[in-house]
Scaffold this motif. Structure first.
Motif, PDB file in Angstrom:
ATOM      1  N   VAL A  89      59.818 -23.407   2.863  1.00 53.59           N
ATOM      2  CA  VAL A  89      60.090 -24.085   4.136  1.00 53.59           C
ATOM      3  C   VAL A  89      58.965 -25.080   4.363  1.00 53.59           C
ATOM      4  N   ARG A  90      59.351 -26.304   4.733  1.00 50.83           N
ATOM      5  CA  ARG A  90      58.330 -27.273   5.087  1.00 50.83           C
ATOM      6  C   ARG A  90      58.623 -27.823   6.472  1.00 50.83           C
ATOM      7  N   VAL A  91      57.576 -28.307   7.102  1.00 56.67           N
ATOM      8  CA  VAL A  91      57.634 -28.722   8.497  1.00 56.67           C
ATOM      9  C   VAL A  91      57.067 -30.133   8.619  1.00 56.67           C
ATOM     10  N   ALA A  92      57.683 -30.938   9.478  1.00 51.16           N
ATOM     11  CA  ALA A  92      57.198 -32.290   9.748  1.00 51.16           C
ATOM     12  C   ALA A  92      57.381 -32.603  11.225  1.00 51.16           C
ATOM     13  N   LEU A  93      56.543 -33.490  11.730  1.00 48.25           N
ATOM     14  CA  LEU A  93      56.780 -34.025  13.066  1.00 48.25           C
ATOM     15  C   LEU A  93      57.857 -35.090  12.968  1.00 48.25           C
ATOM     16  N   THR A  94      58.719 -35.155  13.955  1.00 49.05           N
ATOM     17  CA  THR A  94      59.685 -36.244  14.040  1.00 49.05           C
ATOM     18  C   THR A  94      58.962 -37.470  14.599  1.00 49.05           C
ATOM     19  N   LEU A  95      59.625 -38.603  14.583  1.00 45.11           N
ATOM     20  CA  LEU A  95      59.040 -39.803  15.169  1.00 45.11           C
ATOM     21  C   LEU A  95      58.756 -39.571  16.662  1.00 45.11           C
ATOM     22  N   GLY A  96      59.704 -38.938  17.335  1.00 45.35           N
ATOM     23  CA  GLY A  96      59.503 -38.627  18.749  1.00 45.35           C
ATOM     24  C   GLY A  96      58.356 -37.654  18.962  1.00 45.35           C
TER      25      GLY A  96
ATOM     26  N   GLU B  24      62.649 -28.024   7.159  1.00 41.94           N
ATOM     27  CA  GLU B  24      63.512 -28.208   5.996  1.00 41.94           C
ATOM     28  C   GLU B  24      63.292 -27.057   5.024  1.00 41.94           C
ATOM     29  N   ARG B  25      64.385 -26.458   4.587  1.00 40.64           N
ATOM     30  CA  ARG B  25      64.321 -25.399   3.586  1.00 40.64           C
ATOM     31  C   ARG B  25      64.674 -26.002   2.236  1.00 40.64           C
ATOM     32  N   PHE B  26      63.930 -25.584   1.197  1.00 43.52           N
ATOM     33  CA  PHE B  26      64.192 -26.105  -0.146  1.00 43.52           C
ATOM     34  C   PHE B  26      63.777 -25.072  -1.184  1.00 43.52           C
ATOM     35  N   ALA B  27      64.263 -25.241  -2.390  1.00 42.56           N
ATOM     36  CA  ALA B  27      63.911 -24.344  -3.486  1.00 42.56           C
ATOM     37  C   ALA B  27      62.959 -25.061  -4.423  1.00 42.56           C
ATOM     38  N   LYS B  28      61.950 -24.326  -4.856  1.00 42.86           N
ATOM     39  CA  LYS B  28      60.983 -24.860  -5.809  1.00 42.86           C
ATOM     40  C   LYS B  28      60.607 -23.730  -6.750  1.00 42.86           C
ATOM     41  N   GLY B  29      60.835 -23.952  -8.044  1.00 42.30           N
ATOM     42  CA  GLY B  29      60.508 -22.922  -9.013  1.00 42.30           C
ATOM     43  C   GLY B  29      61.320 -21.656  -8.818  1.00 42.30           C
TER      44      GLY B  29
ATOM     45  N   VAL C  53      54.228 -30.423   5.701  1.00 43.26           N
ATOM     46  CA  VAL C  53      53.392 -29.358   5.162  1.00 43.26           C
ATOM     47  C   VAL C  53      54.250 -28.101   5.018  1.00 43.26           C
ATOM     48  N   GLU C  54      53.979 -27.331   4.007  1.00 46.68           N
ATOM     49  CA  GLU C  54      54.721 -26.089   3.826  1.00 46.68           C
ATOM     50  C   GLU C  54      54.305 -25.085   4.893  1.00 46.68           C
ATOM     51  N   PHE C  55      55.277 -24.284   5.315  1.00 49.64           N
ATOM     52  CA  PHE C  55      55.077 -23.289   6.358  1.00 49.64           C
ATOM     53  C   PHE C  55      53.870 -22.415   6.055  1.00 49.64           C
ATOM     54  N   ALA C  56      53.789 -21.888   4.834  1.00 48.43           N
ATOM     55  CA  ALA C  56      52.703 -20.969   4.469  1.00 48.43           C
ATOM     56  C   ALA C  56      51.343 -21.655   4.562  1.00 48.43           C
ATOM     57  N   GLN C  57      51.269 -22.910   4.163  1.00 49.98           N
ATOM     58  CA  GLN C  57      50.003 -23.650   4.256  1.00 49.98           C
ATOM     59  C   GLN C  57      49.596 -23.842   5.711  1.00 49.98           C
TER      60      GLN C  57
END
Length: 101
Positions: A74-81, A64-69, A32-36
């Motif tokens: 910045v987006r965030v995810a849970l790791t498997l752990g 993870e940081r990425f460029a869009k438009g 999910v994106e940080f802002a969301q």
């Protein structure tokens, strides 16, 4: 008889209310994106950043940081752990509730 894949284990790091809500928000999605996430939780950027840093330091979350438009995101995810720890924590909470009944 095989052991459960996610044994119930209370996790003090996840149990903090904001971190528990972060994990609950991230668990059903890939990322999910940080802002969301910030808007969904109704907290300030600084509060979210602080709690995410603790989850990242414990290897429970990945940022993870990425460029869009042409804009940085910045987006965030849970790791498997992190997913395993969250599921184990929820199982431990359920076991506590079940033992009280």
């Amino acid at each position: 008889m095989s052991a459960p894949s996610n044994p119930a284990a209370f996790d003090d790091l996840i149990h903090a209310p904001v971190r528990l809500r972060i994990c609950a928000s991230l668990a059903p999605v890939q990322w999910v994106e940080f802002a969301q996430l910030r808007d969904a939780l109704g907290i300030a950027d600084s509060v979210l950043s602080k709690h995410l840093k603790q989850l990242v330091d414990a290897h429970y979350a990945h940022i993870e940081r990425f460029a869009k438009g042409g804009r940085s995101h910045v987006r965030v995810a849970l790791t498997l752990g992190g997913r395993r720890a969250y599921v184990g924590h929820v199982s431990a909470l359920r076991a506590m509730l079940d033992s009280e009944l």
